[in-house]
Design a protein around this motif. Structure first.
Motif, PDB file in Angstrom:
ATOM      1  N   VAL A  30       0.895  -1.263  -0.129  1.00  0.00           N
ATOM      2  CA  VAL A  30       0.057  -0.046  -0.050  1.00  0.00           C
ATOM      3  C   VAL A  30       0.883   1.246   0.160  1.00  0.00           C
ATOM      4  O   VAL A  30       1.860   1.511   0.851  1.00  0.00           O
ATOM      5  CB  VAL A  30      -0.785   0.013   1.305  1.00  0.00           C
ATOM      6  N   PHE A  31       0.877   2.058  -0.970  1.00  0.00           N
ATOM      7  CA  PHE A  31       1.436   3.157  -1.243  1.00  0.00           C
ATOM      8  C   PHE A  31       0.665   4.382  -0.629  1.00  0.00           C
ATOM      9  O   PHE A  31      -0.338   4.565  -0.887  1.00  0.00           O
ATOM     10  CB  PHE A  31       1.921   3.636  -2.620  1.00  0.00           C
ATOM     11  N   ASP A  32       1.175   5.110   0.447  1.00  0.00           N
ATOM     12  CA  ASP A  32       0.448   6.222   1.119  1.00  0.00           C
ATOM     13  C   ASP A  32       1.291   7.287   1.455  1.00  0.00           C
ATOM     14  O   ASP A  32       2.583   7.213   1.418  1.00  0.00           O
ATOM     15  CB  ASP A  32      -0.436   5.465   2.349  1.00  0.00           C
ATOM     16  N   ILE A  33       0.966   8.158   2.104  1.00  0.00           N
ATOM     17  CA  ILE A  33       1.463   9.284   2.352  1.00  0.00           C
ATOM     18  C   ILE A  33       1.331   9.571   3.973  1.00  0.00           C
ATOM     19  O   ILE A  33       0.280   8.982   4.419  1.00  0.00           O
ATOM     20  CB  ILE A  33       1.204  10.655   2.054  1.00  0.00           C
ATOM     21  N   PRO A  34       2.324   9.897   4.848  1.00  0.00           N
ATOM     22  CA  PRO A  34       2.010  10.219   6.248  1.00  0.00           C
ATOM     23  C   PRO A  34       0.901  10.869   6.580  1.00  0.00           C
ATOM     24  O   PRO A  34       0.613  11.677   5.954  1.00  0.00           O
ATOM     25  CB  PRO A  34       3.359  10.536   6.876  1.00  0.00           C
ATOM     26  N   LEU A  35       0.115  10.488   7.699  1.00  0.00           N
ATOM     27  CA  LEU A  35      -0.802  11.515   8.089  1.00  0.00           C
ATOM     28  C   LEU A  35      -0.369  13.039   8.395  1.00  0.00           C
ATOM     29  O   LEU A  35       0.723  13.283   8.783  1.00  0.00           O
ATOM     30  CB  LEU A  35      -1.139  10.968   9.562  1.00  0.00           C
ATOM     31  N   ILE A  36      -1.240  13.806   7.703  1.00  0.00           N
ATOM     32  CA  ILE A  36      -0.736  15.280   7.846  1.00  0.00           C
ATOM     33  C   ILE A  36      -1.453  15.862   9.137  1.00  0.00           C
ATOM     34  O   ILE A  36      -2.861  15.695   9.447  1.00  0.00           O
ATOM     35  CB  ILE A  36      -1.559  16.022   6.643  1.00  0.00           C
ATOM     36  N   GLU A  37      -0.334  16.345   9.842  1.00  0.00           N
ATOM     37  CA  GLU A  37      -0.886  17.135  11.302  1.00  0.00           C
ATOM     38  C   GLU A  37      -0.834  18.644  11.191  1.00  0.00           C
ATOM     39  O   GLU A  37       0.217  19.133  10.624  1.00  0.00           O
ATOM     40  CB  GLU A  37      -0.229  16.432  12.292  1.00  0.00           C
ATOM     41  N   GLN A  38      -1.627  19.141  11.653  1.00  0.00           N
ATOM     42  CA  GLN A  38      -1.631  20.545  12.097  1.00  0.00           C
ATOM     43  C   GLN A  38      -0.364  20.906  12.735  1.00  0.00           C
ATOM     44  O   GLN A  38      -0.077  20.390  13.731  1.00  0.00           O
ATOM     45  CB  GLN A  38      -2.572  21.307  12.284  1.00  0.00           C
ATOM     46  N   GLN A  39       0.649  21.959  12.519  1.00  0.00           N
ATOM     47  CA  GLN A  39       1.608  22.430  13.138  1.00  0.00           C
ATOM     48  C   GLN A  39       1.390  24.042  13.472  1.00  0.00           C
ATOM     49  O   GLN A  39       1.262  24.662  12.455  1.00  0.00           O
ATOM     50  CB  GLN A  39       3.095  22.084  12.620  1.00  0.00           C
ATOM     51  N   VAL A  40       1.231  24.280  14.606  1.00  0.00           N
ATOM     52  CA  VAL A  40       0.826  25.920  14.786  1.00  0.00           C
ATOM     53  C   VAL A  40       2.224  26.442  15.276  1.00  0.00           C
ATOM     54  O   VAL A  40       2.741  26.131  16.293  1.00  0.00           O
ATOM     55  CB  VAL A  40      -0.029  26.046  16.008  1.00  0.00           C
ATOM     56  N   THR A  41       2.621  27.532  14.706  1.00  0.00           N
ATOM     57  CA  THR A  41       3.881  28.314  14.931  1.00  0.00           C
ATOM     58  C   THR A  41       3.521  29.695  15.402  1.00  0.00           C
ATOM     59  O   THR A  41       2.538  30.335  14.664  1.00  0.00           O
ATOM     60  CB  THR A  41       4.840  28.436  13.760  1.00  0.00           C
ATOM     61  N   GLU A  42       3.872  29.942  16.510  1.00  0.00           N
ATOM     62  CA  GLU A  42       3.557  31.406  17.148  1.00  0.00           C
ATOM     63  C   GLU A  42       4.760  32.394  16.811  1.00  0.00           C
ATOM     64  O   GLU A  42       5.948  31.876  17.338  1.00  0.00           O
ATOM     65  CB  GLU A  42       3.165  31.256  18.659  1.00  0.00           C
ATOM     66  N   LEU A  43       4.682  33.246  16.130  1.00  0.00           N
ATOM     67  CA  LEU A  43       5.702  34.238  15.755  1.00  0.00           C
ATOM     68  C   LEU A  43       5.716  35.336  16.901  1.00  0.00           C
ATOM     69  O   LEU A  43       4.618  35.920  17.115  1.00  0.00           O
ATOM     70  CB  LEU A  43       5.646  34.843  14.731  1.00  0.00           C
ATOM     71  N   HIS A  44       6.869  35.625  17.886  1.00  0.00           N
ATOM     72  CA  HIS A  44       6.802  36.695  18.657  1.00  0.00           C
ATOM     73  C   HIS A  44       7.474  37.711  17.818  1.00  0.00           C
ATOM     74  O   HIS A  44       8.742  37.916  17.555  1.00  0.00           O
ATOM     75  CB  HIS A  44       7.783  36.260  19.892  1.00  0.00           C
ATOM     76  N   LEU A  45       6.738  38.799  17.363  1.00  0.00           N
ATOM     77  CA  LEU A  45       7.018  39.963  16.773  1.00  0.00           C
ATOM     78  C   LEU A  45       7.823  41.028  17.645  1.00  0.00           C
ATOM     79  O   LEU A  45       7.186  41.518  18.423  1.00  0.00           O
ATOM     80  CB  LEU A  45       6.033  40.777  15.802  1.00  0.00           C
ATOM     81  N   ALA A  46       9.118  40.883  17.824  1.00  0.00           N
ATOM     82  CA  ALA A  46       9.637  41.553  18.849  1.00  0.00           C
ATOM     83  C   ALA A  46       9.668  43.031  18.892  1.00  0.00           C
ATOM     84  O   ALA A  46       9.706  43.654  18.064  1.00  0.00           O
ATOM     85  CB  ALA A  46      11.236  41.234  19.161  1.00  0.00           C
ATOM     86  N   ARG A  47       9.648  43.824  20.109  1.00  0.00           N
ATOM     87  CA  ARG A  47       9.581  45.180  20.061  1.00  0.00           C
ATOM     88  C   ARG A  47      10.814  45.510  20.736  1.00  0.00           C
ATOM     89  O   ARG A  47      11.346  45.055  21.535  1.00  0.00           O
ATOM     90  CB  ARG A  47       8.691  45.923  21.054  1.00  0.00           C
ATOM     91  N   ARG A  48      11.608  46.785  20.316  1.00  0.00           N
ATOM     92  CA  ARG A  48      12.976  46.967  20.772  1.00  0.00           C
ATOM     93  C   ARG A  48      13.112  48.479  21.302  1.00  0.00           C
ATOM     94  O   ARG A  48      12.399  49.390  20.613  1.00  0.00           O
ATOM     95  CB  ARG A  48      14.086  46.928  19.806  1.00  0.00           C
ATOM     96  N   ARG A  49      13.603  48.790  22.388  1.00  0.00           N
ATOM     97  CA  ARG A  49      13.817  50.086  22.718  1.00  0.00           C
ATOM     98  C   ARG A  49      15.140  50.610  22.384  1.00  0.00           C
ATOM     99  O   ARG A  49      16.129  50.099  22.857  1.00  0.00           O
ATOM    100  CB  ARG A  49      13.736  50.316  24.266  1.00  0.00           C
TER     101      ARG A  49
END
Length: 108
Positions: free
Chosen positions: A43-62
């Motif tokens: 059986v030729f198949d692809i791995p189960l696709i799972e959601q991956q959530v990436t949180e981006l921290h958009l930094a503030r600088r002084r």
């Protein structure tokens, strides 16, 4: 039977053994029966696709001058507090294109 769409590989990634539960003739259990070989099916198949959530921290600088730069710019394609990433957007586009090119079901 028609020609296979893909050829069997010599070394599969994984092997699973599936044993028959009962005899096709007398319907007795085959739990203690002697092994008589097997028929390989791949059986030729692809791995189960799972959601991956990436949180981006958009930094503030002084700065030393006292100015606070509000936030780093978001990467291209990132809009709002949540959005879909480029891989998911590409996959959705592929699925939509495939659905449009699939033959339509006959109407009754």
């Amino acid at each position: 039977m028609g020609r296979a769409l893909v050829e069997m590989v010599v070394v599969p990634d994984r092997i699973e053994r599936i044993d028959p539960a009962e005899c096709a003739g007398c319907h007795n259990s085959l739990a203690d029966a002697v092994d008589a070989g097997f028929r390989a099916v791949q059986v030729f198949d692809i791995p189960l696709i799972e959601q991956q959530v990436t949180e981006l921290h958009l930094a503030r600088r002084r700065c030393a001058c006292g100015t606070v730069t509000a936030a780093a710019p978001a990467p291209a394609g990132v809009h709002g507090p949540t959005c879909y990433g480029p891989n998911l957007r590409a996959f959705a586009t592929l699925l939509a294109a495939d659905a449009r090119s699939a033959p339509s079901a006959p109407r009754n």
